[in-house]
Write an enzyme that holds these catalytic residues in place. Structure first.
Site, short mmCIF file in Angstrom:
data_model
loop_
_atom_site.label_atom_id
_atom_site.label_comp_id
_atom_site.label_asym_id
_atom_site.label_seq_id
_atom_site.Cartn_x
_atom_site.Cartn_y
_atom_site.Cartn_z
N ARG A 77 73.86 79.41 25.40
CA ARG A 77 73.09 78.25 24.97
C ARG A 77 71.97 77.93 25.97
O ARG A 77 70.84 77.65 25.58
CB ARG A 77 74.04 77.06 24.83
CG ARG A 77 73.47 76.01 23.93
CD ARG A 77 74.50 75.08 23.35
NE ARG A 77 73.82 74.10 22.51
CZ ARG A 77 74.10 72.81 22.53
NH1 ARG A 77 75.04 72.34 23.32
NH2 ARG A 77 73.44 71.99 21.74
N GLN A 108 68.18 62.62 21.12
CA GLN A 108 69.55 63.12 21.13
C GLN A 108 69.57 64.55 21.66
O GLN A 108 70.65 65.10 21.87
CB GLN A 108 70.10 63.18 19.70
CG GLN A 108 70.28 61.87 19.00
CD GLN A 108 70.69 62.10 17.56
OE1 GLN A 108 69.85 62.37 16.70
NE2 GLN A 108 71.96 61.98 17.26
N HIS A 126 72.03 61.83 25.03
CA HIS A 126 73.14 62.78 25.08
C HIS A 126 73.08 63.67 26.32
O HIS A 126 73.66 64.74 26.36
CB HIS A 126 73.18 63.66 23.82
CG HIS A 126 73.58 62.92 22.58
ND1 HIS A 126 73.54 63.48 21.32
CD2 HIS A 126 74.04 61.65 22.39
CE1 HIS A 126 73.95 62.58 20.42
NE2 HIS A 126 74.25 61.46 21.04
N CYS A 134 79.46 68.71 39.71
CA CYS A 134 80.78 69.15 40.14
C CYS A 134 81.82 68.14 39.71
O CYS A 134 81.68 66.94 39.96
CB CYS A 134 80.79 69.31 41.66
SG CYS A 134 82.44 69.66 42.30
N CYS A 161 82.63 72.38 47.39
CA CYS A 161 84.09 72.21 47.30
C CYS A 161 84.78 73.25 46.42
O CYS A 161 86.01 73.30 46.37
CB CYS A 161 84.43 70.80 46.82
SG CYS A 161 84.20 70.55 45.04
#
Ligand SMILES: [Zn+2]
Length: 256
Positions: A77, A108, A126, A134, A161
Site C-alpha cells: 500500500r 479522509q 483518518h 512505535c 526500543c
C-alpha cells in the site's frame, strides 16, 4: 456534467456562484478524489482490495494479532500510494486555495496527495502515511525512514526500543485523532459553504459535517459520482468526476 432541470442554470455555474458568494469554501474530500489517481476505494473490491479483505488487514485487532502480516500488506500500500500522482482534482483544489476560494481541505484520505498537489491547510481525519509510531516508546518515524525498513523487513521496528511501528493511519476500531476531528467540526460549522468532493458521506465523522455546516447557517455543495447521504439537502449537486468538475470550477471563478 448534469444540468439543473428546475432552474435551467448549469450546475457548475451555480456551484461557482455559491463559492464566490459564500466562500472561501471548506472542502471535504473522500476516496472518490483519489480513485482518479488510481488509488482504489476499500469499499469497491478492485485493485489491492480485491485481494486483501479490509477486515483482515485494516482493523487494529488484526494489526495487534499479526503486525508482520499487516505490514506486508502496508508495504504494497505504501508503495502504491507513494507512486500515485496528484490528479487534476487535487491540483484544482490547491489552485482554489491560492486564489482565496478555499480555506482548508478536510480529508479522509491518507495518501498525502493534497499536500503533494500544493494544498497548504489539510486536515487529515483518518491520519496519513506521513509518519509511523512505535507502539512501545511512542517514537515517531517519517515516511522516508520507514519505507526502506518496510521493503527490507516484515515489520519495521523502533531503532530505540525494538518494538514494532504502526503507520499513523486510523485503523478500524481505533480512535480518530482528536485535534483533527475538532478542527474539522470547527471548520464545518463556521464556513459559508462546504464543498464535498468524492465522498458518499457514509463514514463518521464526515457523514456528520454537512449537518454542522447547515446548523451554522452555511450551505453544502456536492461533487460526486453517484448518490450521497446529503443529496436532498445540498444547495448544489454536480454529478461528475472531481478532476473535470474542479478544473472547470477554477476556470469559471477565474473568468468572473
Ligand atoms: Zn520505541
Amino acid at each position: 456534467m448534469g444540468f439543473s432541470r428546475s432552474e435551467g442554470v448549469p450546475d457548475l455555474e451555480r456551484l461557482a456562484t455559491l463559492v464566490r458568494d459564500r466562500g472561501p469554501a471548506v472542502v471535504l474530500t473522500g476516496a472518490g478524489i483519489s480513485t482518479e489517481s488510481g488509488i482504489p476505494d476499500f469499499r469497491s473490491p478492485t485493485g489491492i482490495w480485491a485481494q486483501y479483505d479490509p477486515e483482515e488487514y485494516a482493523t487494529i485487532e488484526a494489526f495487534r494479532a499479526d503486525p508482520v502480516k499487516v505490514w506486508r500488506f502496508y508495504a504494497l500500500r505504501f508503495r502504491a500510494l507513494t507512486e500515485a500522482e496528484p490528479n487534476p482534482g487535487h491540483l484544482a483544489l490547491a489552485e482554489l486555495e491560492r486564489g482565496g476560494h478555499v480555506r482548508a481541505v478536510v480529508t479522509q484520505n491518507i495518501d498525502l496527495l493534497h499536500e503533494r498537489a500544493g494544498s497548504r491547510d489539510v486536515v487529515e481525519v483518518h491520519g496519513s502515511i506521513r509518519t509511523s509510531s512505535c507502539l512501545g516508546c511512542g517514537a515517531r518515524y517519517g515516511l522516508g525512514e520507514v519505507l526502506p525498513l518496510v521493503e527490507a523487513a516484515g515489520a519495521p521496528r523502533c531503532a530505540a526500543c525494538g518494538e514494532v511501528l504502526k503507520p499513523d493511519v486510523v485503523f478500524f476500531g481505533e480512535l480518530l485523532p482528536g485535534a483533527a476531528i475538532d478542527r474539522a467540526y470547527e471548520l464545518a460549522r463556521s464556513t459559508g459553504v462546504l464543498l464535498v468532493v468524492g465522498s458518499q458521506l457514509e463514514v463518521w465523522p464526515v457523514s456528520l459535517l454537512p449537518e454542522e455546516t447547515v446548523q451554522g447557517g452555511g450551505q453544502v455543495a456536492i461533487v460526486n459520482r453517484g448518490p450521497t447521504s446529503f443529496d436532498d439537502r445540498a444547495a448544489v449537486r454536480v454529478e461528475g468526476s472531481a478532476g473535470e468538475t474542479l478544473t472547470a470550477l477554477v476556470d469559471e471563478l477565474a473568468g468572473s
